[in-house]
Design a protein around this motif. Structure first.
Motif, short mmCIF file in Angstrom:
data_model
loop_
_atom_site.label_atom_id
_atom_site.label_comp_id
_atom_site.label_asym_id
_atom_site.label_seq_id
_atom_site.Cartn_x
_atom_site.Cartn_y
_atom_site.Cartn_z
N PRO A 90 -3.66 -30.32 -38.23
CA PRO A 90 -4.75 -30.80 -39.08
C PRO A 90 -4.38 -31.14 -40.53
N PHE A 91 -3.17 -30.81 -40.97
CA PHE A 91 -2.85 -30.94 -42.39
C PHE A 91 -1.81 -32.02 -42.68
N PHE A 92 -1.58 -32.90 -41.70
CA PHE A 92 -0.58 -33.94 -41.93
C PHE A 92 -1.04 -34.89 -43.02
N ASN A 93 -0.12 -35.19 -43.90
CA ASN A 93 -0.37 -36.12 -45.00
C ASN A 93 1.00 -36.65 -45.41
N GLU A 94 1.15 -37.95 -45.53
CA GLU A 94 2.43 -38.56 -45.87
C GLU A 94 3.03 -38.01 -47.16
N GLU A 95 2.19 -37.52 -48.06
CA GLU A 95 2.68 -37.04 -49.34
C GLU A 95 3.17 -35.59 -49.29
N ARG A 96 2.93 -34.91 -48.19
CA ARG A 96 3.36 -33.52 -48.04
C ARG A 96 4.72 -33.47 -47.35
N GLU A 97 5.50 -32.45 -47.69
CA GLU A 97 6.82 -32.28 -47.09
C GLU A 97 6.70 -31.70 -45.68
N LEU A 98 7.40 -32.32 -44.73
CA LEU A 98 7.35 -31.86 -43.34
C LEU A 98 7.79 -30.41 -43.19
N ARG A 99 8.74 -29.98 -44.00
CA ARG A 99 9.25 -28.62 -43.86
C ARG A 99 8.22 -27.56 -44.25
N PHE A 100 7.18 -27.95 -44.97
CA PHE A 100 6.11 -27.02 -45.33
C PHE A 100 4.94 -27.05 -44.34
N MET A 101 5.01 -27.99 -43.40
CA MET A 101 3.99 -28.09 -42.34
C MET A 101 4.51 -27.29 -41.15
N MET A 102 3.87 -26.18 -40.86
CA MET A 102 4.36 -25.26 -39.83
C MET A 102 3.30 -25.01 -38.77
N THR A 103 3.78 -24.72 -37.58
CA THR A 103 2.90 -24.29 -36.50
C THR A 103 3.40 -22.96 -35.97
N GLY A 104 2.48 -22.01 -35.86
CA GLY A 104 2.78 -20.71 -35.27
C GLY A 104 2.31 -20.70 -33.83
N PHE A 105 3.24 -20.53 -32.91
CA PHE A 105 2.92 -20.48 -31.49
C PHE A 105 2.63 -19.03 -31.13
N ALA A 106 1.42 -18.79 -30.63
CA ALA A 106 0.97 -17.43 -30.35
C ALA A 106 1.43 -16.97 -28.98
N LYS A 107 1.71 -15.68 -28.89
CA LYS A 107 2.09 -15.06 -27.62
C LYS A 107 0.86 -14.80 -26.76
N GLY A 108 -0.21 -14.35 -27.37
CA GLY A 108 -1.42 -14.00 -26.61
C GLY A 108 -2.66 -14.44 -27.35
N LYS A 155 0.13 -7.41 -35.97
CA LYS A 155 -0.74 -6.36 -36.49
C LYS A 155 -2.03 -6.94 -37.08
N LYS A 156 -1.92 -8.04 -37.80
CA LYS A 156 -3.07 -8.57 -38.55
C LYS A 156 -3.98 -9.49 -37.74
N ILE A 157 -3.42 -10.25 -36.79
CA ILE A 157 -4.27 -11.19 -36.04
C ILE A 157 -4.25 -10.95 -34.53
N GLY A 158 -3.57 -9.88 -34.11
CA GLY A 158 -3.64 -9.48 -32.71
C GLY A 158 -2.60 -10.07 -31.79
N THR A 159 -1.71 -10.92 -32.30
CA THR A 159 -0.67 -11.51 -31.45
C THR A 159 0.52 -11.92 -32.31
N PRO A 160 1.72 -11.76 -31.77
CA PRO A 160 2.88 -12.28 -32.51
C PRO A 160 2.89 -13.81 -32.49
N LEU A 161 3.51 -14.37 -33.51
CA LEU A 161 3.71 -15.82 -33.60
C LEU A 161 5.19 -16.09 -33.79
N THR A 162 5.62 -17.25 -33.36
CA THR A 162 6.91 -17.78 -33.76
C THR A 162 6.64 -19.13 -34.40
N LEU A 163 7.15 -19.32 -35.61
CA LEU A 163 6.83 -20.51 -36.39
C LEU A 163 7.91 -21.58 -36.28
#
Length: 179
Positions: A90-108, A155-163
């Motif tokens: 949802p946050f893609f913008n040509e003016e933003r750096e791709l390396r700061f655009m991250m997705t966390g893939f949830a385990k559960g 601990k905080k959101i109930g599932t591990p993420l890998t970014l």
């Protein structure tokens, strides 16, 4: 035959859980995966397999532990899921750096208040949104300086993420589409 991407959490980070991609590829091939391609040293692989989507994560986690002697969390997504993750960022913008655009893939599954918890930790121009089984982030000043990036997600959101950053997700999408 299914097309998958496997995202290994915590491999080759800070000198811990060091695995060569050659050894990771061999482990996947030994776990009934075909056309295995790894991408960068942080534990990303695309492959084909007859193992069902409901069983693939536990199948690979068991194979990994048998091969290397310790457990890791593996987040697996199919080709269509990975395409949706890329398209739904949802946050893609040509003016933003791709390396700061991250997705966390949830385990559960997420805790009911997960998005609120994340939003309350976000600072300044940081953005966060849960879409499906992923958390999309925009780290305006980089994830290394962010309290959000350092959060214990399990601990905080109930599932591990890998970014993974957007550039990596895009490359994995190219690789999975080439299978």
């Amino acid at each position: 035959m299914y097309k998958y991407v496997a995202l290994f959490r915590g491999l080759n980070v800070g000198g811990h859980n060091k695995i060569t991609m050659v050894d990771l590829k061999a482990m996947l091939e030994g776990a009934d995966c075909q056309k295995v391609t790894t991408y960068i040293q942080s534990g990303n692989a695309v492959f084909q397999s007859d193992v069902s989507p409901n069983e693939i994560e536990s199948h690979l986690e068991n194979a990994f532990e048998d091969q290397f002697g310790y457990a890791v969390e593996i987040m697996v997504r199919g080709d269509k899921e990975l395409q949706a993750v890329f398209d739904d960022y949802p946050f893609f913008n040509e003016e933003r750096e791709l390396r700061f655009m991250m997705t966390g893939f949830a385990k559960g599954g997420f805790a009911p208040d997960a998005e609120t918890v994340l939003a309350n930790v976000a600072e300044g121009d940081e953005l966060v949104q849960i879409v499906g089984n992923q958390v999309h982030f925009y780290f305006a000043n980089g994830s290394g300086r962010s309290k959000l990036g350092a959060l214990n997600f399990a601990k905080k959101i109930g599932t591990p993420l890998t970014l993974r950053n957007r550039r990596t997700v895009g490359k994995l999408l190219e690789l999975i589409n080439a299978l």
